[in-house]
Design a protein around this motif. Structure first.
Motif, short mmCIF file in Angstrom:
data_model
loop_
_atom_site.label_atom_id
_atom_site.label_comp_id
_atom_site.label_asym_id
_atom_site.label_seq_id
_atom_site.Cartn_x
_atom_site.Cartn_y
_atom_site.Cartn_z
N THR A 203 0.80 -1.22 0.00
CA THR A 203 0.00 0.00 0.00
C THR A 203 0.84 1.28 0.00
O THR A 203 0.29 2.37 0.02
N ASN A 204 2.17 1.14 -0.03
CA ASN A 204 3.04 2.31 0.01
C ASN A 204 3.01 3.04 -1.32
O ASN A 204 3.38 2.49 -2.36
N ARG A 205 2.52 4.28 -1.27
CA ARG A 205 2.54 5.14 -2.45
C ARG A 205 2.41 6.58 -1.99
O ARG A 205 1.98 6.85 -0.87
N PRO A 206 2.80 7.51 -2.84
CA PRO A 206 2.66 8.91 -2.46
C PRO A 206 1.20 9.23 -2.11
O PRO A 206 0.27 8.81 -2.81
N HIS A 207 1.03 9.96 -1.02
CA HIS A 207 -0.32 10.32 -0.58
C HIS A 207 -0.23 11.55 0.31
O HIS A 207 0.84 11.96 0.73
#
Length: 174
Positions: free
Chosen positions: A39-43
């Protein structure tokens, strides 16, 4: 583990942040790229709390009419503490601040305790994290490494998700 409500960037904004993540890793510096989660992504975190009940998804779904929401990914930003966090500021437009207040209001009945203080309207700093656990010396190195990538970037917020820190899973809302 904390739970959160997060905004997701379009492909252009996501790619711009990931480029910085890669540059930091290539320089041997802390980077969010090192986070090994599916689930790691830019946010952009709108709200964080000890627990956010899943029922909040139905409360937040009607906000889909506000998307896409244009944002500007701005200057590098450093959060203090024992070790430092490097981020890119998300310029706080009237529409973004209004969305934040509405998400906060709708989430309150679905949190088991008050959301973390830095999530409250008037205390929230919209940002996209680049890396954590920097020493002051590493921050200087990182700023030099990413200098050519530090101009403003136009992007759109295109999604909203609930992240469950207990399970490490994300739940798309919009």
């Amino acid at each position: 583990m904390a739970h959160s409500i997060e905004l997701l960037l379009d492909g252009h904004g996501d790619a711009a942040i990931r480029t910085v993540w890669h540059r930091l890793v290539d320089a041997g510096l802390p980077s969010q790229l090192r986070v090994r989660s599916a689930t790691n992504r830019p946010h952009i975190t709108l709200l964080a709390a000890d627990r956010i009940e899943p029922a909040v998804d139905d409360e937040l779904a009607p906000l889909r009419q506000r998307f896409p929401l244009p944002v500007v990914v701005g200057a590098p930003l450093i959060f203090g503490g024992g070790r430092l966090t490097l981020a890119r500021l998300i310029v706080a437009s009237v529409d973004l601040l209004d969305l934040h207040r509405e998400v906060y209001r709708r989430c309150l009945p679905h949190t088991t305790q008050e959301p973390f203080a830095h999530s409250a309207p008037g205390h929230w700093t919209p940002h996209a994290t680049l890396g954590r656990q920097f020493t002051p010396e590493q921050v200087g190195e990182a700023l030099a490494v990413i200098d050519e990538l530090s101009g403003d970037i136009g992007a759109n917020v295109v999604g909203l998700r609930r992240w469950d820190g207990d399970s490490g899973r994300e739940f798309p809302i919009i």
